[in-house]
Write a protein that holds these residues in place. Structure first.
Motif, PDB file in Angstrom:
ATOM      1  N   ASP A 192       0.823  -1.210   0.000  1.00 11.74           N
ATOM      2  CA  ASP A 192       0.000   0.000   0.000  1.00 11.74           C
ATOM      3  C   ASP A 192       0.856   1.258   0.000  1.00 11.74           C
ATOM      4  O   ASP A 192       0.575   2.219  -0.736  1.00 11.74           O
ATOM      5  N   GLU A 193       1.888   1.278   0.803  1.00 11.87           N
ATOM      6  CA  GLU A 193       2.762   2.451   0.862  1.00 11.87           C
ATOM      7  C   GLU A 193       3.437   2.698  -0.487  1.00 11.87           C
ATOM      8  O   GLU A 193       3.526   3.836  -0.972  1.00 11.87           O
ATOM      9  N   ALA A 194       3.910   1.615  -1.111  1.00  9.73           N
ATOM     10  CA  ALA A 194       4.561   1.749  -2.410  1.00  9.73           C
ATOM     11  C   ALA A 194       3.583   2.241  -3.477  1.00  9.73           C
ATOM     12  O   ALA A 194       3.917   3.120  -4.281  1.00  9.73           O
ATOM     13  N   LEU A 195       2.389   1.691  -3.495  1.00 13.09           N
ATOM     14  CA  LEU A 195       1.391   2.129  -4.471  1.00 13.09           C
ATOM     15  C   LEU A 195       1.004   3.584  -4.248  1.00 13.09           C
ATOM     16  O   LEU A 195       0.814   4.338  -5.215  1.00 13.09           O
ATOM     17  N   ASP A 196       0.881   4.002  -2.997  1.00 12.85           N
ATOM     18  CA  ASP A 196       0.593   5.414  -2.711  1.00 12.85           C
ATOM     19  C   ASP A 196       1.654   6.316  -3.319  1.00 12.85           C
ATOM     20  O   ASP A 196       1.357   7.372  -3.894  1.00 12.85           O
ATOM     21  N   THR A 197       2.907   5.916  -3.186  1.00 13.86           N
ATOM     22  CA  THR A 197       4.011   6.732  -3.693  1.00 13.86           C
ATOM     23  C   THR A 197       3.974   6.834  -5.208  1.00 13.86           C
ATOM     24  O   THR A 197       4.097   7.919  -5.781  1.00 13.86           O
ATOM     25  N   VAL A 198       3.792   5.711  -5.881  1.00 15.43           N
ATOM     26  CA  VAL A 198       3.802   5.728  -7.337  1.00 15.43           C
ATOM     27  C   VAL A 198       2.549   6.405  -7.886  1.00 15.43           C
ATOM     28  O   VAL A 198       2.602   7.106  -8.902  1.00 15.43           O
ATOM     29  N   ALA A 199       1.427   6.245  -7.194  1.00 16.40           N
ATOM     30  CA  ALA A 199       0.167   6.834  -7.670  1.00 16.40           C
ATOM     31  C   ALA A 199       0.244   8.348  -7.751  1.00 16.40           C
ATOM     32  O   ALA A 199      -0.410   8.963  -8.595  1.00 16.40           O
ATOM     33  N   GLY A 200       1.033   8.953  -6.922  1.00 14.04           N
ATOM     34  CA  GLY A 200       1.135  10.413  -6.948  1.00 14.04           C
ATOM     35  C   GLY A 200       2.214  10.931  -7.867  1.00 14.04           C
ATOM     36  O   GLY A 200       2.474  12.137  -7.891  1.00 14.04           O
ATOM     37  N   SER A 201       2.835  10.047  -8.642  1.00 14.50           N
ATOM     38  CA  SER A 201       4.030  10.436  -9.389  1.00 14.50           C
ATOM     39  C   SER A 201       3.822  10.647 -10.879  1.00 14.50           C
ATOM     40  O   SER A 201       4.656  11.268 -11.531  1.00 14.50           O
ATOM     41  N   GLY A 202       2.759  10.082 -11.434  1.00  9.57           N
ATOM     42  CA  GLY A 202       2.588  10.113 -12.880  1.00  9.57           C
ATOM     43  C   GLY A 202       3.232   8.948 -13.594  1.00  9.57           C
ATOM     44  O   GLY A 202       3.114   8.822 -14.813  1.00  9.57           O
ATOM     45  N   HIS A 203       3.925   8.080 -12.854  1.00  7.65           N
ATOM     46  CA  HIS A 203       4.508   6.876 -13.437  1.00  7.65           C
ATOM     47  C   HIS A 203       3.554   5.702 -13.231  1.00  7.65           C
ATOM     48  O   HIS A 203       2.572   5.803 -12.505  1.00  7.65           O
ATOM     49  N   ARG A 204       3.872   4.571 -13.864  1.00  6.18           N
ATOM     50  CA  ARG A 204       3.068   3.369 -13.714  1.00  6.18           C
ATOM     51  C   ARG A 204       3.705   2.415 -12.713  1.00  6.18           C
ATOM     52  O   ARG A 204       4.885   2.513 -12.397  1.00  6.18           O
ATOM     53  N   ALA A 205       2.910   1.454 -12.267  1.00 10.56           N
ATOM     54  CA  ALA A 205       3.408   0.379 -11.413  1.00 10.56           C
ATOM     55  C   ALA A 205       3.584  -0.879 -12.246  1.00 10.56           C
ATOM     56  O   ALA A 205       2.948  -1.052 -13.290  1.00 10.56           O
ATOM     57  N   LYS A 206       4.455  -1.765 -11.784  1.00  4.63           N
ATOM     58  CA  LYS A 206       4.671  -3.037 -12.473  1.00  4.63           C
ATOM     59  C   LYS A 206       4.711  -4.165 -11.455  1.00  4.63           C
ATOM     60  O   LYS A 206       5.304  -4.027 -10.387  1.00  4.63           O
ATOM     61  N   LEU A 207       4.075  -5.266 -11.808  1.00  2.77           N
ATOM     62  CA  LEU A 207       4.104  -6.464 -10.982  1.00  2.77           C
ATOM     63  C   LEU A 207       4.781  -7.587 -11.745  1.00  2.77           C
ATOM     64  O   LEU A 207       4.424  -7.876 -12.891  1.00  2.77           O
ATOM     65  N   ARG A 208       5.739  -8.246 -11.099  1.00  3.19           N
ATOM     66  CA  ARG A 208       6.381  -9.413 -11.681  1.00  3.19           C
ATOM     67  C   ARG A 208       5.508 -10.630 -11.386  1.00  3.19           C
ATOM     68  O   ARG A 208       5.310 -10.996 -10.236  1.00  3.19           O
ATOM     69  N   THR A 209       4.989 -11.245 -12.438  1.00  4.42           N
ATOM     70  CA  THR A 209       4.026 -12.335 -12.280  1.00  4.42           C
ATOM     71  C   THR A 209       4.636 -13.713 -12.516  1.00  4.42           C
ATOM     72  O   THR A 209       3.913 -14.701 -12.652  1.00  4.42           O
ATOM     73  N   GLY A 210       5.953 -13.801 -12.580  1.00  5.60           N
ATOM     74  CA  GLY A 210       6.590 -15.087 -12.767  1.00  5.60           C
ATOM     75  C   GLY A 210       8.088 -14.954 -12.864  1.00  5.60           C
ATOM     76  O   GLY A 210       8.657 -13.896 -12.591  1.00  5.60           O
ATOM     77  N   GLY A 211       8.731 -16.033 -13.265  1.00  4.79           N
ATOM     78  CA  GLY A 211      10.177 -16.046 -13.376  1.00  4.79           C
ATOM     79  C   GLY A 211      10.678 -17.454 -13.613  1.00  4.79           C
ATOM     80  O   GLY A 211       9.956 -18.318 -14.125  1.00  4.79           O
ATOM     81  N   THR A 212      11.903 -17.701 -13.214  1.00  8.39           N
ATOM     82  CA  THR A 212      12.528 -18.997 -13.469  1.00  8.39           C
ATOM     83  C   THR A 212      12.508 -19.911 -12.249  1.00  8.39           C
ATOM     84  O   THR A 212      12.991 -21.047 -12.325  1.00  8.39           O
ATOM     85  N   VAL A 213      11.960 -19.433 -11.145  1.00  6.24           N
ATOM     86  CA  VAL A 213      11.825 -20.263  -9.940  1.00  6.24           C
ATOM     87  C   VAL A 213      10.397 -20.106  -9.420  1.00  6.24           C
ATOM     88  O   VAL A 213       9.722 -19.093  -9.673  1.00  6.24           O
ATOM     89  N   ALA A 214       9.922 -21.093  -8.684  1.00  5.74           N
ATOM     90  CA  ALA A 214       8.543 -21.081  -8.209  1.00  5.74           C
ATOM     91  C   ALA A 214       8.253 -19.872  -7.333  1.00  5.74           C
ATOM     92  O   ALA A 214       7.146 -19.310  -7.373  1.00  5.74           O
TER      93      ALA A 214
END
Length: 281
Positions: free
Chosen positions: A130-152
């Motif tokens: 929540d704190e991170a999203l609050d920060t980015v939401a006020g910035s004009g930039h987008r957020a990104k979520l990593r939904t996978g990778g090479t390990v479980a």
């Protein structure tokens, strides 16, 4: 009728050089140019260039608008951006995480200093979301979520993805996803046994969040494995709903452009008849 419906326009950022594709620069740049000239070009987002790929991409030739991916985080951004611009790369944006011990504010400040528009901050799921999203939401930039990778462990569960989507929607914060979205619908990889999210699930879950649904309902959509059911739901969206969904979920990075294209065709989400889909990535 357009070859690519509005729901999927610009959905697939070209991450051909990233795992598990790991395409060499010459092949990736050539393929991206072909994608940009093909009938399905509206599906294709920008070319993603990792900091380590920069010299190889420049030697391979101009891929068109490119987004820099800077895994070193805020401290590495300025140097990579300067090198890319000096080499003549057309920089359309940059994506970076904040490093362990850092904060989203560190990433936002770094982006603001050299790239006031077009920035993306990768936010880890879980504690501090929540704190991170609050920060980015006020910035004009987008957020990104990593939904996978090479390990479980790189794959967030449905509850974590739902929390991210709901948090972004509640703040009017556009977001993208990266890694692991290899297919349209949630599935278990037969080799690795990893549980992969589906990009259609993300689209449908975003629409669910926009209706005011709670975390359990959004998570249930993310866990849906019936591709026809998800496709039918997405096919019934009105134009205003489509616009709202794509304003929220702006796209995802994929090491293949033609694989998601083929899956959309298989689920009858492209106009029929549609031209042949090429075999290369």
């Amino acid at each position: 009728m357009n070859a690519i419906p509005d729901l999927f326009v610009g959905l697939c950022d070209d991450a051909a050089m990233f795992p598990p594709g790991n395409a060499p620069a010459a092949r990736a740049v050539t393929a991206h140019r072909e994608h940009r000239a093909a009938w399905y070009a509206p599906l294709v987002g920008p070319f993603l260039v990792g900091a380590a790929h920069l010299e190889d991409v420049v030697r391979a030739g101009d891929p068109g608008p490119a987004v820099l991916v800077v895994p070193a985080g805020p401290d590495g951004l300025a140097a990579v951006l300067a090198a890319a611009r000096d080499a003549g790369l057309r920089v359309a944006g940059a994506e970076l995480p904040y490093r362990p011990g850092g904060t989203a504010a560190d990433a936002v400040r770094a982006l603001d200093s050299v790239l006031p528009a077009g920035g993306v901050v990768e936010i880890p799921p879980g504690q501090g979301l929540d704190e991170a999203l609050d920060t980015v939401a006020g910035s004009g930039h987008r957020a990104k979520l990593r939904t996978g990778g090479t390990v479980a462990q790189a794959f967030p569960d449905a509850a974590q993805v739902a929390a991210f989507i709901l948090g972004c929607v509640a703040r009017g914060l556009p977001f993208k996803c990266t890694a692991g979205l290899h297919r349209a619908v949630r599935h278990t990889d037969p080799v690795t046994r990893f549980e992969h999210h589906g990009f259609l699930n993300i689209l449908a879950a975003t629409d669910t969040a926009l209706t005011g649904a709670g975390a359990d309902e959004v998570a249930a959509v993310l866990e849906q494995r019936d591709g026809r059911r998800i496709a039918s739901r997405l096919g019934d969206l009105t134009l205003p709903q489509v616009s709202a969904v794509r304003a929220a979920f702006t796209g995802y990075g994929t090491c293949s452009i033609t694989e998601p294209l083929a899956e959309l065709a298989a689920l009858d989400l492209l106009p029929v008849p549609h031209p042949q889909i090429p075999e290369h990535a």
